[in-house]
Scaffold this motif. Structure first.
Motif, PDB file in Angstrom:
ATOM      1  N   TYR A   6       6.437   8.808   4.816  1.00 50.91           N
ATOM      2  CA  TYR A   6       5.901   8.639   3.457  1.00 50.91           C
ATOM      3  C   TYR A   6       4.257   9.032   3.432  1.00 50.91           C
ATOM      4  N   THR A   7       4.046   9.266   2.229  1.00 50.55           N
ATOM      5  CA  THR A   7       2.794   9.523   1.940  1.00 50.55           C
ATOM      6  C   THR A   7       2.159   8.764   0.927  1.00 50.55           C
ATOM      7  N   CYS A   8       0.756   8.385   1.021  1.00 51.61           N
ATOM      8  CA  CYS A   8       0.476   7.489  -0.479  1.00 51.61           C
ATOM      9  C   CYS A   8      -1.012   7.973  -0.682  1.00 51.61           C
ATOM     10  N   ILE A   9      -1.134   8.321  -1.959  1.00 49.49           N
ATOM     11  CA  ILE A   9      -2.487   8.854  -2.261  1.00 49.49           C
ATOM     12  C   ILE A   9      -3.010   8.132  -3.453  1.00 49.49           C
ATOM     13  N   THR A  64      -0.724   8.978   5.486  1.00 51.78           N
ATOM     14  CA  THR A  64       0.902   9.522   5.649  1.00 51.78           C
ATOM     15  C   THR A  64       1.357   9.144   6.945  1.00 51.78           C
ATOM     16  N   ARG A  65       2.548   9.040   7.112  1.00 51.99           N
ATOM     17  CA  ARG A  65       3.241   8.422   8.473  1.00 51.99           C
ATOM     18  C   ARG A  65       4.410   9.141   8.578  1.00 51.99           C
ATOM     19  N   PHE A 121       6.273   9.220  -7.039  1.00 49.35           N
ATOM     20  CA  PHE A 121       6.393   8.109  -8.064  1.00 49.35           C
ATOM     21  C   PHE A 121       5.166   7.251  -8.028  1.00 49.35           C
ATOM     22  N   PHE A 122       4.756   6.664  -8.980  1.00 53.32           N
ATOM     23  CA  PHE A 122       3.309   6.091  -9.207  1.00 53.32           C
ATOM     24  C   PHE A 122       3.604   4.675  -9.027  1.00 53.32           C
ATOM     25  N   CYS A 123       2.714   3.970  -8.339  1.00 49.22           N
ATOM     26  CA  CYS A 123       3.267   2.511  -7.933  1.00 49.22           C
ATOM     27  C   CYS A 123       2.143   1.585  -7.724  1.00 49.22           C
ATOM     28  N   GLU A 124       2.475   0.304  -8.289  1.00 45.12           N
ATOM     29  CA  GLU A 124       1.278  -0.624  -7.952  1.00 45.12           C
ATOM     30  C   GLU A 124       1.609  -1.627  -6.732  1.00 45.12           C
ATOM     31  N   ILE A 125       0.608  -1.549  -5.750  1.00 47.17           N
ATOM     32  CA  ILE A 125       0.992  -2.161  -4.439  1.00 47.17           C
ATOM     33  C   ILE A 125       0.148  -3.724  -4.454  1.00 47.17           C
ATOM     34  N   ASN A 126       1.449  -4.375  -3.845  1.00 47.28           N
ATOM     35  CA  ASN A 126       0.876  -5.839  -3.808  1.00 47.28           C
ATOM     36  C   ASN A 126       1.062  -5.908  -2.279  1.00 47.28           C
ATOM     37  N   PHE A 129      -5.635  -0.038  -1.330  1.00 44.30           N
ATOM     38  CA  PHE A 129      -5.795   0.282  -2.430  1.00 44.30           C
ATOM     39  C   PHE A 129      -4.620  -0.144  -3.288  1.00 44.30           C
ATOM     40  N   LYS A 130      -4.948  -0.330  -4.722  1.00 38.64           N
ATOM     41  CA  LYS A 130      -3.667  -0.963  -5.456  1.00 38.64           C
ATOM     42  C   LYS A 130      -2.949  -0.132  -6.487  1.00 38.64           C
ATOM     43  N   LYS A 131      -3.334   1.163  -6.520  1.00 35.28           N
ATOM     44  CA  LYS A 131      -2.404   2.226  -7.246  1.00 35.28           C
ATOM     45  C   LYS A 131      -2.461   3.448  -6.641  1.00 35.28           C
ATOM     46  N   ALA A 132      -0.961   3.776  -6.556  1.00 35.54           N
ATOM     47  CA  ALA A 132      -0.956   5.083  -5.685  1.00 35.54           C
ATOM     48  C   ALA A 132       0.324   5.873  -6.161  1.00 35.54           C
ATOM     49  N   LEU A 133       0.335   7.266  -5.590  1.00 33.41           N
ATOM     50  CA  LEU A 133       1.355   8.141  -5.743  1.00 33.41           C
ATOM     51  C   LEU A 133       1.957   8.110  -4.378  1.00 33.41           C
ATOM     52  N   PHE A 134       3.345   7.841  -4.530  1.00 34.04           N
ATOM     53  CA  PHE A 134       3.888   7.735  -3.092  1.00 34.04           C
ATOM     54  C   PHE A 134       5.092   9.075  -3.137  1.00 34.04           C
ATOM     55  N   THR A 135       5.055   9.509  -1.987  1.00 30.98           N
ATOM     56  CA  THR A 135       6.104  10.559  -1.739  1.00 30.98           C
ATOM     57  C   THR A 135       6.309  10.526  -0.317  1.00 30.98           C
TER      58      THR A 135
END
Length: 189
Positions: free
Chosen positions: A96-99, A86-87, A32-37, A43-49
């Motif tokens: 999780y992984t964040c791109i 990724t962790r 899913f694509f997410c805005e990060i606060n 960074f502020k926009k990412a793909l999470f899986t």
């Protein structure tokens, strides 16, 4: 329910290969694509899986991520300019992984992360949730349930999930744009 399904444009089905008993097998997971606060993420926009969907070897510079987004196949190239992390830490319940997502990637909609997950998670116990997912690599589905328990960084929930749901967002039922966590595995009961 309608509000959650309207966020389907924030979802993707990730295609990947993995070795099972020495043989390379095609698999799929959810993302899913997410805005990060959260300021701890650079960074502020990412793909999470999940890390077990996209791990360190898949995030090497020069590689690419292939995914289905709005019924089209897309690719994101991993370059030295695109930040990733990724962790995987079973002790801490992290997977999780964040791109980083750029405007040029043409992603139309993003979930937001519920700030509660960075604070007192116990207030979420017994709250109703949805899981948007691509079970068994099929069509996008929604399952609902409740948060049964919270242990360290793991949220145990009762929503029904199948293989291919790894990387799906756990979404608060009454604030349908907020993500509480990432689904990473299930138990038979």
């Amino acid at each position: 329910f309608k509000a959650v399904m309207s966020k389907k444009v924030s979802m993707c089905k990730i295609k990947y290969k993995t070795k099972i008993e020495g043989e390379l097998v095609n698999k799929s997971g959810s993302g899913f694509f997410c805005e990060i606060n959260d300021d701890s993420i650079p960074f502020k926009k990412a793909l999470f899986t999940n890390n077990h969907v996209l791990n360190e070897t898949k995030l090497e510079v020069g590689g690419q991520i292939e995914f289905e987004y709005l019924n089209e196949m897309k690719k994101i190239k991993i370059t030295k300019d695109r930040r990733t992390f990724t962790r995987k830490d079973d002790k801490l319940g992290m997977d999780y992984t964040c791109i980083e997502i750029f405007d040029a990637d043409e992603i139309n909609d993003f979930f937001e992360i519920d700030k509660t997950i960075f604070g007192n998670k116990n207030i979420l116990k017994n709250k109703e949730i949805f899981v948007l997912q691509y079970p068994k690599g099929g069509k996008l589905k929604l399952a609902d349930g409740i948060i049964m328990d919270i242990l360290d960084n793991q949220i145990k929930h009762s929503a029904s999930t199948l293989e291919g749901s790894s990387g799906s967002p756990l979404i608060r039922r009454y604030d349908n744009s907020l993500v509480l966590g990432i689904h990473f595995g299930g138990e038979n009961d």
